[in-house]
Write a protein that holds these residues in place. Structure first.
Motif, PDB file in Angstrom:
ATOM      1  N   MET A 172    -101.896  14.007  17.393  1.00  0.00           N
ATOM      2  CA  MET A 172    -102.373  13.979  18.767  1.00  0.00           C
ATOM      3  C   MET A 172    -102.182  15.380  19.354  1.00  0.00           C
ATOM      4  SD  MET A 172    -100.956  11.748  22.021  1.00  0.00           S
ATOM      5  CE  MET A 172    -101.489  10.196  21.379  1.00  0.00           C
ATOM      6  N   THR A 173    -103.209  15.861  20.027  1.00  0.00           N
ATOM      7  CA  THR A 173    -103.110  17.179  20.647  1.00  0.00           C
ATOM      8  C   THR A 173    -102.254  17.095  21.908  1.00  0.00           C
ATOM      9  OG1 THR A 173    -105.043  16.897  22.072  1.00  0.00           O
ATOM     10  CG2 THR A 173    -105.447  17.744  19.841  1.00  0.00           C
ATOM     11  N   ILE A 174    -101.806  18.253  22.351  1.00  0.00           N
ATOM     12  CA  ILE A 174    -101.004  18.302  23.574  1.00  0.00           C
ATOM     13  C   ILE A 174    -101.825  17.795  24.752  1.00  0.00           C
ATOM     14  CG2 ILE A 174     -99.861  19.847  25.217  1.00  0.00           C
ATOM     15  CD1 ILE A 174     -98.937  21.527  22.837  1.00  0.00           C
ATOM     16  N   GLU A 175    -103.100  18.175  24.801  1.00  0.00           N
ATOM     17  CA  GLU A 175    -103.958  17.740  25.902  1.00  0.00           C
ATOM     18  C   GLU A 175    -104.097  16.218  25.930  1.00  0.00           C
ATOM     19  OE1 GLU A 175    -104.766  20.171  23.763  1.00  0.00           O
ATOM     20  OE2 GLU A 175    -105.016  21.966  25.004  1.00  0.00           O
ATOM     21  N   ALA A 176    -104.252  15.621  24.749  1.00  0.00           N
ATOM     22  CA  ALA A 176    -104.367  14.162  24.673  1.00  0.00           C
ATOM     23  C   ALA A 176    -103.067  13.500  25.112  1.00  0.00           C
ATOM     24  CB  ALA A 176    -104.728  13.735  23.249  1.00  0.00           C
ATOM     25  N   ARG A 177    -101.951  14.076  24.718  1.00  0.00           N
ATOM     26  CA  ARG A 177    -100.643  13.534  25.124  1.00  0.00           C
ATOM     27  C   ARG A 177    -100.486  13.630  26.642  1.00  0.00           C
ATOM     28  NH1 ARG A 177     -96.758   9.962  24.477  1.00  0.00           N
ATOM     29  NH2 ARG A 177     -94.707  10.792  24.892  1.00  0.00           N
ATOM     30  N   ILE A 178    -100.914  14.737  27.231  1.00  0.00           N
ATOM     31  CA  ILE A 178    -100.834  14.899  28.687  1.00  0.00           C
ATOM     32  C   ILE A 178    -101.688  13.844  29.375  1.00  0.00           C
ATOM     33  CG2 ILE A 178    -101.479  16.416  30.617  1.00  0.00           C
ATOM     34  CD1 ILE A 178    -100.636  18.789  28.796  1.00  0.00           C
ATOM     35  N   ARG A 179    -102.888  13.592  28.854  1.00  0.00           N
ATOM     36  CA  ARG A 179    -103.757  12.560  29.436  1.00  0.00           C
ATOM     37  C   ARG A 179    -103.102  11.188  29.345  1.00  0.00           C
ATOM     38  NH1 ARG A 179    -107.723  15.600  26.959  1.00  0.00           N
ATOM     39  NH2 ARG A 179    -107.819  14.195  25.175  1.00  0.00           N
ATOM     40  N   GLU A 180    -102.531  10.889  28.182  1.00  0.00           N
ATOM     41  CA  GLU A 180    -101.872   9.597  27.995  1.00  0.00           C
ATOM     42  C   GLU A 180    -100.705   9.435  28.980  1.00  0.00           C
ATOM     43  OE1 GLU A 180     -98.824   7.473  24.900  1.00  0.00           O
ATOM     44  OE2 GLU A 180    -100.191   8.970  24.086  1.00  0.00           O
ATOM     45  N   LEU A 181     -99.893  10.467  29.085  1.00  0.00           N
ATOM     46  CA  LEU A 181     -98.759  10.403  30.011  1.00  0.00           C
ATOM     47  C   LEU A 181     -99.233  10.305  31.460  1.00  0.00           C
ATOM     48  CD1 LEU A 181     -96.408  13.073  28.380  1.00  0.00           C
ATOM     49  CD2 LEU A 181     -96.155  10.582  28.325  1.00  0.00           C
ATOM     50  N   GLY A 182    -100.317  11.002  31.775  1.00  0.00           N
ATOM     51  CA  GLY A 182    -100.885  10.926  33.129  1.00  0.00           C
ATOM     52  C   GLY A 182    -101.345   9.515  33.452  1.00  0.00           C
ATOM     53  N   ASN A 183    -101.962   8.858  32.479  1.00  0.00           N
ATOM     54  CA  ASN A 183    -102.395   7.472  32.688  1.00  0.00           C
ATOM     55  C   ASN A 183    -101.199   6.561  32.920  1.00  0.00           C
ATOM     56  OD1 ASN A 183    -105.091   8.148  32.383  1.00  0.00           O
ATOM     57  ND2 ASN A 183    -105.118   7.658  30.206  1.00  0.00           N
ATOM     58  N   ARG A 184    -100.148   6.747  32.128  1.00  0.00           N
ATOM     59  CA  ARG A 184     -98.938   5.937  32.304  1.00  0.00           C
ATOM     60  C   ARG A 184     -98.293   6.220  33.659  1.00  0.00           C
ATOM     61  NH1 ARG A 184     -95.731   7.127  26.961  1.00  0.00           N
ATOM     62  NH2 ARG A 184     -94.054   6.165  28.145  1.00  0.00           N
ATOM     63  N   HIS A 185     -98.320   7.480  34.090  1.00  0.00           N
ATOM     64  CA  HIS A 185     -97.754   7.885  35.380  1.00  0.00           C
ATOM     65  C   HIS A 185     -98.496   7.175  36.518  1.00  0.00           C
ATOM     66  CE1 HIS A 185     -97.052  10.708  38.778  1.00  0.00           C
ATOM     67  NE2 HIS A 185     -95.868  10.841  38.221  1.00  0.00           N
ATOM     68  N   ARG A 186     -99.828   7.183  36.457  1.00  0.00           N
ATOM     69  CA  ARG A 186    -100.633   6.513  37.493  1.00  0.00           C
ATOM     70  C   ARG A 186    -100.401   5.006  37.480  1.00  0.00           C
ATOM     71  NH1 ARG A 186    -103.758  10.643  35.977  1.00  0.00           N
ATOM     72  NH2 ARG A 186    -104.845   9.535  34.327  1.00  0.00           N
ATOM     73  N   SER A 187    -100.287   4.439  36.302  1.00  0.00           N
ATOM     74  CA  SER A 187    -100.038   3.008  36.189  1.00  0.00           C
ATOM     75  C   SER A 187     -98.688   2.636  36.806  1.00  0.00           C
ATOM     76  CB  SER A 187    -100.084   2.591  34.717  1.00  0.00           C
ATOM     77  OG  SER A 187     -99.773   1.239  34.583  1.00  0.00           O
ATOM     78  N   LEU A 188     -97.683   3.435  36.532  1.00  0.00           N
ATOM     79  CA  LEU A 188     -96.370   3.187  37.130  1.00  0.00           C
ATOM     80  C   LEU A 188     -96.436   3.305  38.646  1.00  0.00           C
ATOM     81  CD1 LEU A 188     -93.670   4.901  34.892  1.00  0.00           C
ATOM     82  CD2 LEU A 188     -93.738   2.527  35.621  1.00  0.00           C
ATOM     83  N   ASP A 189     -97.195   4.280  39.149  1.00  0.00           N
ATOM     84  CA  ASP A 189     -97.338   4.451  40.593  1.00  0.00           C
ATOM     85  C   ASP A 189     -97.937   3.193  41.218  1.00  0.00           C
ATOM     86  OD1 ASP A 189     -97.081   6.051  42.943  1.00  0.00           O
ATOM     87  OD2 ASP A 189     -99.246   6.352  42.907  1.00  0.00           O
ATOM     88  N   GLU A 190     -98.956   2.634  40.577  1.00  0.00           N
ATOM     89  CA  GLU A 190     -99.572   1.401  41.080  1.00  0.00           C
ATOM     90  C   GLU A 190     -98.574   0.246  41.050  1.00  0.00           C
ATOM     91  OE1 GLU A 190    -103.105   0.728  38.788  1.00  0.00           O
ATOM     92  OE2 GLU A 190    -103.984   2.636  39.387  1.00  0.00           O
ATOM     93  N   THR A 191     -97.802   0.154  39.976  1.00  0.00           N
ATOM     94  CA  THR A 191     -96.800  -0.902  39.859  1.00  0.00           C
ATOM     95  C   THR A 191     -95.750  -0.774  40.957  1.00  0.00           C
ATOM     96  OG1 THR A 191     -97.139  -0.991  37.478  1.00  0.00           O
ATOM     97  CG2 THR A 191     -95.101  -1.967  38.324  1.00  0.00           C
ATOM     98  N   ILE A 192     -95.315   0.449  41.220  1.00  0.00           N
ATOM     99  CA  ILE A 192     -94.326   0.690  42.280  1.00  0.00           C
ATOM    100  C   ILE A 192     -94.885   0.262  43.632  1.00  0.00           C
ATOM    101  CG2 ILE A 192     -93.115   2.508  43.568  1.00  0.00           C
ATOM    102  CD1 ILE A 192     -92.916   3.996  40.799  1.00  0.00           C
ATOM    103  N   GLN A 193     -96.123   0.632  43.914  1.00  0.00           N
ATOM    104  CA  GLN A 193     -96.740   0.273  45.193  1.00  0.00           C
ATOM    105  C   GLN A 193     -96.854  -1.244  45.327  1.00  0.00           C
ATOM    106  OE1 GLN A 193    -100.387   2.413  45.834  1.00  0.00           O
ATOM    107  NE2 GLN A 193     -99.441   4.363  45.330  1.00  0.00           N
TER     108      GLN A 193
END
Length: 57
Positions: free
Chosen positions: A1-22
């Motif tokens: 997995m490229t670094i860019e792909a890993r950043i995208r994956e982590l960004g998606n998880r970050h947004r998902s957690l934000d929605e869960t928190i809200q």
């Protein structure tokens, strides 16, 4: 997995957690301990994203 792909994956998880928190915060019986743990996980993701971004710039 490229670094860019890993950043995208982590960004998606970050947004998902934000929605869960809200969603949890809007509940009348919101669990402050769970919210704190979710926020800590979100922060760790953000730190990992920032670290990876620094490696590609």
């Amino acid at each position: 997995m490229t670094i860019e792909a890993r950043i995208r994956e982590l960004g998606n998880r970050h947004r998902s957690l934000d929605e869960t928190i809200q969603q949890e915060a809007r509940r009348p019986t919101a669990d402050p301990i769970q919210i704190r743990e979710l926020k800590q996980r979100k922060l760790r993701l953000k730190e990992e994203i920032t670290s990876l971004e620094a490696r590609i710039h």
